[in-house]
Design a protein around this motif. Structure first.
Motif, PDB file in Angstrom:
ATOM      1  N   ALA A 128       0.828  -1.204   0.000  1.00 27.36           N
ATOM      2  CA  ALA A 128       0.000   0.000   0.000  1.00 27.36           C
ATOM      3  C   ALA A 128       0.863   1.254   0.000  1.00 27.36           C
ATOM      4  CB  ALA A 128      -0.927  -0.005   1.225  1.00 27.36           C
ATOM      5  N   ALA A 129       2.067   1.162   0.591  1.00 29.74           N
ATOM      6  CA  ALA A 129       2.965   2.314   0.652  1.00 29.74           C
ATOM      7  C   ALA A 129       3.925   2.378  -0.530  1.00 29.74           C
ATOM      8  CB  ALA A 129       3.773   2.266   1.953  1.00 29.74           C
ATOM      9  N   LEU A 152      -4.236   1.492  -1.458  1.00 33.58           N
ATOM     10  CA  LEU A 152      -4.452   2.135  -0.161  1.00 33.58           C
ATOM     11  C   LEU A 152      -5.901   1.950   0.289  1.00 33.58           C
ATOM     12  CD1 LEU A 152      -3.453   3.892   2.157  1.00 33.58           C
ATOM     13  CD2 LEU A 152      -3.981   5.906   0.778  1.00 33.58           C
ATOM     14  N   GLY A 153      -6.842   2.184  -0.634  1.00 32.51           N
ATOM     15  CA  GLY A 153      -8.246   1.987  -0.293  1.00 32.51           C
ATOM     16  C   GLY A 153      -8.548   0.547   0.064  1.00 32.51           C
ATOM     17  N   GLY A 154      -7.919  -0.386  -0.653  1.00 31.50           N
ATOM     18  CA  GLY A 154      -8.155  -1.800  -0.389  1.00 31.50           C
ATOM     19  C   GLY A 154      -7.700  -2.231   0.986  1.00 31.50           C
ATOM     20  N   VAL A 155      -6.506  -1.774   1.390  1.00 36.15           N
ATOM     21  CA  VAL A 155      -6.003  -2.170   2.704  1.00 36.15           C
ATOM     22  C   VAL A 155      -6.825  -1.533   3.819  1.00 36.15           C
ATOM     23  CG1 VAL A 155      -4.262  -0.371   3.077  1.00 36.15           C
ATOM     24  CG2 VAL A 155      -3.864  -2.665   3.948  1.00 36.15           C
ATOM     25  N   ARG A 175     -10.210  -9.799  -0.906  1.00 34.13           N
ATOM     26  CA  ARG A 175      -9.979 -10.041  -2.322  1.00 34.13           C
ATOM     27  C   ARG A 175      -9.862  -8.743  -3.111  1.00 34.13           C
ATOM     28  NH1 ARG A 175     -11.802 -14.013   0.116  1.00 34.13           N
ATOM     29  NH2 ARG A 175     -11.556 -16.199  -0.537  1.00 34.13           N
ATOM     30  N   LEU A 176     -10.623  -7.736  -2.715  1.00 33.18           N
ATOM     31  CA  LEU A 176     -10.487  -6.433  -3.367  1.00 33.18           C
ATOM     32  C   LEU A 176      -9.096  -5.854  -3.120  1.00 33.18           C
ATOM     33  CD1 LEU A 176     -13.971  -4.830  -2.576  1.00 33.18           C
ATOM     34  CD2 LEU A 176     -13.165  -5.679  -4.788  1.00 33.18           C
ATOM     35  N   ALA A 177      -8.616  -5.988  -1.880  1.00 31.43           N
ATOM     36  CA  ALA A 177      -7.280  -5.487  -1.545  1.00 31.43           C
ATOM     37  C   ALA A 177      -6.198  -6.236  -2.318  1.00 31.43           C
ATOM     38  CB  ALA A 177      -7.038  -5.608  -0.040  1.00 31.43           C
ATOM     39  N   LEU A 178      -6.308  -7.558  -2.368  1.00 35.63           N
ATOM     40  CA  LEU A 178      -5.317  -8.347  -3.086  1.00 35.63           C
ATOM     41  C   LEU A 178      -5.393  -8.085  -4.590  1.00 35.63           C
ATOM     42  CD1 LEU A 178      -5.523 -11.748  -1.183  1.00 35.63           C
ATOM     43  CD2 LEU A 178      -3.550 -10.234  -1.316  1.00 35.63           C
ATOM     44  N   GLY A 179      -6.613  -7.882  -5.107  1.00 37.72           N
ATOM     45  CA  GLY A 179      -6.759  -7.571  -6.520  1.00 37.72           C
ATOM     46  C   GLY A 179      -6.057  -6.275  -6.879  1.00 37.72           C
TER      47      GLY A 179
END
Length: 208
Positions: A128-129, A152-155, A175-179
């Motif tokens: 994310a960073a 960033l939004g996903g995490v 899954r959204l974060a990993l995507g």
């Protein structure tokens, strides 16, 4: 601008490894019979053969990420120490999470479970960073900007769903974060040929 000959094999290796990791994760979803909306990926280790498939997927993506780091270097991008540390933290976190599965009543191992949680947190936060620390030529690329914001939004979504159960489906948010994470890696592999910024030479004043 084409990819340099030095970077080309690394880009190919990154795409193949990340693609294989994504395919392995897809197969795991098909054969596990679990709910992708409510169940986290870590829980898929409880399915028959799940530990191997999940571990193979995570290790493949980690290996592809290391290859991508090598591709960026080979293409002439001067990466900061922070960027390199984040690449390695993301990759190491995935590998550690693969070797230390999450703990569940069906497979109780609190030490492994705690290592798994810290490793996953390290990996998510590092990627994310990552986008914010890239060289300007990459960081300001429109696709990289979008994916950096999505990571960033996903995490943040995953963090909320994990820490406050019932607010969001934890499986879906993960899954959204990993995507978004994988999307950022693939995008970097596509734009790795963006030329590194070269400081402009000051013009010499010509006396009249």
């Amino acid at each position: 601008m084409g990819i340099s000959e030095r970077a080309r094999p690394w880009v190919l290796a990154a795409n193949v490894a990340i693609g294989w990791g994504f395919f392995t994760a897809f197969v795991l979803h098909v054969v596990s019979g679990r709910n992708p909306v409510s169940d986290t990926l870590s829980s898929y280790a409880l399915a028959e053969g799940g530990v191997g498939l999940l571990g193979a997927s995570m290790i493949a993506i980690a290996g592809g990420s290391v290859a991508l780091l090598a591709a960026l270097r080979a293409a002439g991008h001067r990466l900061s120490r922070t960027t390199q540390v984040l690449f390695w933290a993301w990759s190491t976190g995935l590998v550690a999470a693969a070797f230390f599965p999450a703990s569940y009543p069906e497979r109780f191992d609190p030490v492994s479970g705690q290592i798994h949680e810290y490793a996953c947190a390290t990996a998510f936060l590092s990627l994310a960073a990552l986008g914010w620390t890239l060289p300007a030529g990459l960081r300001n690329h429109p696709a990289v900007v979008r994916l950096t914001l999505l990571t960033l939004g996903g995490v943040l979504l995953f963090g909320v769903s994990y820490l406050v159960p019932g607010v969001l489906p934890v499986g879906l948010s993960q899954r959204l974060a990993l995507g978004a994470d994988v999307g950022l890696l693939i995008t970097l592999a596509r734009v790795v040929a963006v030329p590194a910024a070269v400081p402009a030479k000051p013009r010499e004043r010509v006396s009249s």
